[in-house]
Design a protein around this motif. Structure first.
Motif, PDB file in Angstrom:
ATOM      1  N   PRO A  43       0.760  -1.226  -0.045  1.00  0.00           N
ATOM      2  CA  PRO A  43       0.020  -0.139   0.075  1.00  0.00           C
ATOM      3  C   PRO A  43       0.950   1.410   0.065  1.00  0.00           C
ATOM      4  O   PRO A  43       2.042   1.313   0.336  1.00  0.00           O
ATOM      5  N   ARG A  44       0.389   2.397  -0.530  1.00  0.00           N
ATOM      6  CA  ARG A  44       0.856   3.662  -0.743  1.00  0.00           C
ATOM      7  C   ARG A  44       1.257   4.311   0.707  1.00  0.00           C
ATOM      8  O   ARG A  44       1.944   5.257   0.852  1.00  0.00           O
ATOM      9  N   ALA A  45       0.480   3.888   1.727  1.00  0.00           N
ATOM     10  CA  ALA A  45       0.520   4.387   3.113  1.00  0.00           C
ATOM     11  C   ALA A  45       0.206   3.505   3.950  1.00  0.00           C
ATOM     12  O   ALA A  45      -0.136   2.523   4.097  1.00  0.00           O
ATOM     13  N   ARG A  46       0.812   4.066   5.397  1.00  0.00           N
ATOM     14  CA  ARG A  46       0.547   3.202   6.497  1.00  0.00           C
ATOM     15  C   ARG A  46      -0.773   3.115   7.076  1.00  0.00           C
ATOM     16  O   ARG A  46      -1.265   2.076   7.561  1.00  0.00           O
ATOM     17  N   HIS A  47      -1.608   4.157   6.979  1.00  0.00           N
ATOM     18  CA  HIS A  47      -2.785   4.138   7.533  1.00  0.00           C
ATOM     19  C   HIS A  47      -4.260   4.399   6.689  1.00  0.00           C
ATOM     20  O   HIS A  47      -3.854   5.315   5.720  1.00  0.00           O
ATOM     21  N   LEU A  48      -4.965   3.644   6.474  1.00  0.00           N
ATOM     22  CA  LEU A  48      -6.188   3.844   5.805  1.00  0.00           C
ATOM     23  C   LEU A  48      -6.901   4.841   6.690  1.00  0.00           C
ATOM     24  O   LEU A  48      -6.996   4.847   7.855  1.00  0.00           O
ATOM     25  N   MET A  49      -7.648   5.970   5.976  1.00  0.00           N
ATOM     26  CA  MET A  49      -8.297   6.809   6.545  1.00  0.00           C
ATOM     27  C   MET A  49      -9.716   7.210   6.044  1.00  0.00           C
ATOM     28  O   MET A  49      -9.943   7.075   4.610  1.00  0.00           O
ATOM     29  N   ILE A  50     -10.703   6.921   6.766  1.00  0.00           N
ATOM     30  CA  ILE A  50     -12.016   7.382   6.537  1.00  0.00           C
ATOM     31  C   ILE A  50     -12.387   8.510   7.160  1.00  0.00           C
ATOM     32  O   ILE A  50     -12.432   8.556   8.585  1.00  0.00           O
ATOM     33  N   GLY A  51     -13.129   9.650   6.503  1.00  0.00           N
ATOM     34  CA  GLY A  51     -13.626  10.938   6.911  1.00  0.00           C
ATOM     35  C   GLY A  51     -15.162  11.070   6.984  1.00  0.00           C
ATOM     36  O   GLY A  51     -15.709  10.553   5.969  1.00  0.00           O
ATOM     37  N   SER A  52     -15.503  11.947   7.860  1.00  0.00           N
ATOM     38  CA  SER A  52     -16.907  12.239   7.902  1.00  0.00           C
ATOM     39  C   SER A  52     -17.182  13.603   8.115  1.00  0.00           C
ATOM     40  O   SER A  52     -16.368  14.409   9.242  1.00  0.00           O
ATOM     41  N   LEU A  53     -18.058  14.436   7.509  1.00  0.00           N
ATOM     42  CA  LEU A  53     -18.358  15.750   7.768  1.00  0.00           C
ATOM     43  C   LEU A  53     -19.842  15.840   8.348  1.00  0.00           C
ATOM     44  O   LEU A  53     -20.539  15.545   7.493  1.00  0.00           O
ATOM     45  N   TRP A  54     -20.051  16.452   9.492  1.00  0.00           N
ATOM     46  CA  TRP A  54     -21.374  16.388  10.295  1.00  0.00           C
ATOM     47  C   TRP A  54     -21.987  17.754  10.301  1.00  0.00           C
ATOM     48  O   TRP A  54     -21.342  18.616  10.823  1.00  0.00           O
ATOM     49  N   ARG A 111     -15.039  14.139  11.635  1.00  0.00           N
ATOM     50  CA  ARG A 111     -14.235  13.044  12.545  1.00  0.00           C
ATOM     51  C   ARG A 111     -13.769  12.226  11.290  1.00  0.00           C
ATOM     52  O   ARG A 111     -14.374  11.821  10.323  1.00  0.00           O
ATOM     53  N   CYS A 112     -12.469  11.545  11.744  1.00  0.00           N
ATOM     54  CA  CYS A 112     -12.111  10.562  10.662  1.00  0.00           C
ATOM     55  C   CYS A 112     -11.462   9.225  11.734  1.00  0.00           C
ATOM     56  O   CYS A 112     -11.288   9.581  12.570  1.00  0.00           O
ATOM     57  N   ILE A 113     -11.321   8.266  11.123  1.00  0.00           N
ATOM     58  CA  ILE A 113     -10.760   7.124  11.848  1.00  0.00           C
ATOM     59  C   ILE A 113      -9.362   6.807  10.862  1.00  0.00           C
ATOM     60  O   ILE A 113      -9.312   6.830   9.650  1.00  0.00           O
ATOM     61  N   ALA A 114      -8.447   6.455  11.742  1.00  0.00           N
ATOM     62  CA  ALA A 114      -7.030   5.866  11.016  1.00  0.00           C
ATOM     63  C   ALA A 114      -6.547   4.580  11.352  1.00  0.00           C
ATOM     64  O   ALA A 114      -6.846   4.114  12.569  1.00  0.00           O
ATOM     65  N   VAL A 115      -6.528   3.655  10.577  1.00  0.00           N
ATOM     66  CA  VAL A 115      -6.250   2.295  10.610  1.00  0.00           C
ATOM     67  C   VAL A 115      -5.070   1.997  10.266  1.00  0.00           C
ATOM     68  O   VAL A 115      -4.523   2.025   9.107  1.00  0.00           O
ATOM     69  N   ASP A 116      -4.148   1.471  11.205  1.00  0.00           N
ATOM     70  CA  ASP A 116      -2.762   1.089  11.167  1.00  0.00           C
ATOM     71  C   ASP A 116      -2.668  -0.308  10.457  1.00  0.00           C
ATOM     72  O   ASP A 116      -2.952  -1.218  11.112  1.00  0.00           O
ATOM     73  N   ARG A 117      -2.006  -0.397   9.309  1.00  0.00           N
ATOM     74  CA  ARG A 117      -1.804  -1.698   8.559  1.00  0.00           C
ATOM     75  C   ARG A 117      -1.020  -2.627   9.188  1.00  0.00           C
ATOM     76  O   ARG A 117      -1.205  -3.787   9.007  1.00  0.00           O
ATOM     77  N   PHE A 149     -14.875  -0.891   9.789  1.00  0.00           N
ATOM     78  CA  PHE A 149     -14.087   0.644  10.182  1.00  0.00           C
ATOM     79  C   PHE A 149     -15.158   1.718   9.806  1.00  0.00           C
ATOM     80  O   PHE A 149     -15.042   2.774  10.654  1.00  0.00           O
ATOM     81  N   TYR A 150     -15.861   1.423   8.667  1.00  0.00           N
ATOM     82  CA  TYR A 150     -16.801   2.685   8.707  1.00  0.00           C
ATOM     83  C   TYR A 150     -17.754   2.749   9.655  1.00  0.00           C
ATOM     84  O   TYR A 150     -18.213   3.843  10.068  1.00  0.00           O
TER      85      TYR A 150
END
Length: 232
Positions: free
Chosen positions: A20-31, A87-93, A112-113
């Motif tokens: 993968p290109r990065a260490r962390h998957l990131m999923i974000g949300s705007l409320w 709010r976002c979540i960071a998932v360390d591969r 994770f979502y």
């Protein structure tokens, strides 16, 4: 009260690629409250007009000639105080064990979502959730996510979860910008002296802190770095 949530992701290949290109998957949300949607869209439109910036708003498109436009988008985010939250979540591969998700990266992604959304759904409110469009191997992913959120939040209502192309949804684009800024710190990809660095500095100055994992009670700009190996 009725709320809308606009979501996007960065580095989804963390769950599917051996390199993968990065260490962390990131999923974000705007409320935001539903009633605020049109006002924010109008203000973004006014910024586009003033800066003659008509393309899609994206972190990857932050550049020197669009620097002031993106800085003012950050100012807009803060102008609405706690009525506009991220709010976002960071998932360390390096901590990820796909065996816990049936060796299915797509299933893991939606789990994770769920973690991203569930903890900000409050009692007695109604939510409409908009995800960036994504090609899923299993077309039942979004209905399953809606069902799980509904069962876990019996005194609130998940009115709808749907996927829409981000180029047509300005609030998803704003989420992309904020998520990109968070990811640049979490994944350590930010280069000093760039237009992107200026955007992150504007964001950090308004927050009064560096972008980093936050306490779960942080309401304006929450970065949830999930601990997949347990601990405090």
């Amino acid at each position: 009260m009725k709320f809308e949530v606009y979501c996007d992701e960065a580095n989804p290949d963390v769950l599917t690629s051996s390199k993968p290109r990065a260490r962390h998957l990131m999923i974000g949300s705007l409320w935001l409250p539903e009633e605020l949607r049109n006002e924010i869209k109008s203000r973004v439109g006014a910024l586009r007009e003033r800066h003659q910036a008509w393309g899609e708003i994206k972190w990857s498109k932050v550049s020197p000639n669009r620097r002031d436009f993106y800085l003012e988008l950050i100012d807009l985010f803060f102008a609405h105080g706690d009525n506009l939250r991220f709010r976002c979540i960071a998932v360390d591969r390096t901590q990820l064990n796909l065996a816990l998700h049936d060796n299915d990266g797509e299933l893991g992604f939606y789990k994770f979502y769920y973690q991203l959304l569930h903890h900000w759904i409050l009692d007695f409110n109604t939510y409409r959730i908009f995800c960036d469009i994504k090609s899923n191997r299993d077309p039942r992913r979004l209905p399953a996510l809606a069902r799980c959120l509904t069962r876990a939040n019996l005194t609130s209502k998940i009115d709808d979860i749907q996927s829409l192309p981000s180029q047509e949804v300005v609030l998803t684009q704003l989420c992309d910008l904020l998520l990109g800024a968070a990811s640049s710190r979490i994944n350590d990809t930010l280069r000093d002296g760039t237009a992107k660095a200026s955007v992150v500095q504007r964001l950090e100055s308004a927050l009064g802190r560096t972008l980093a994992p936050t306490h779960k009670g942080e309401e304006k700009f929450n970065i949830f770095k999930i601990r997949l190996q347990g601990g405090w």
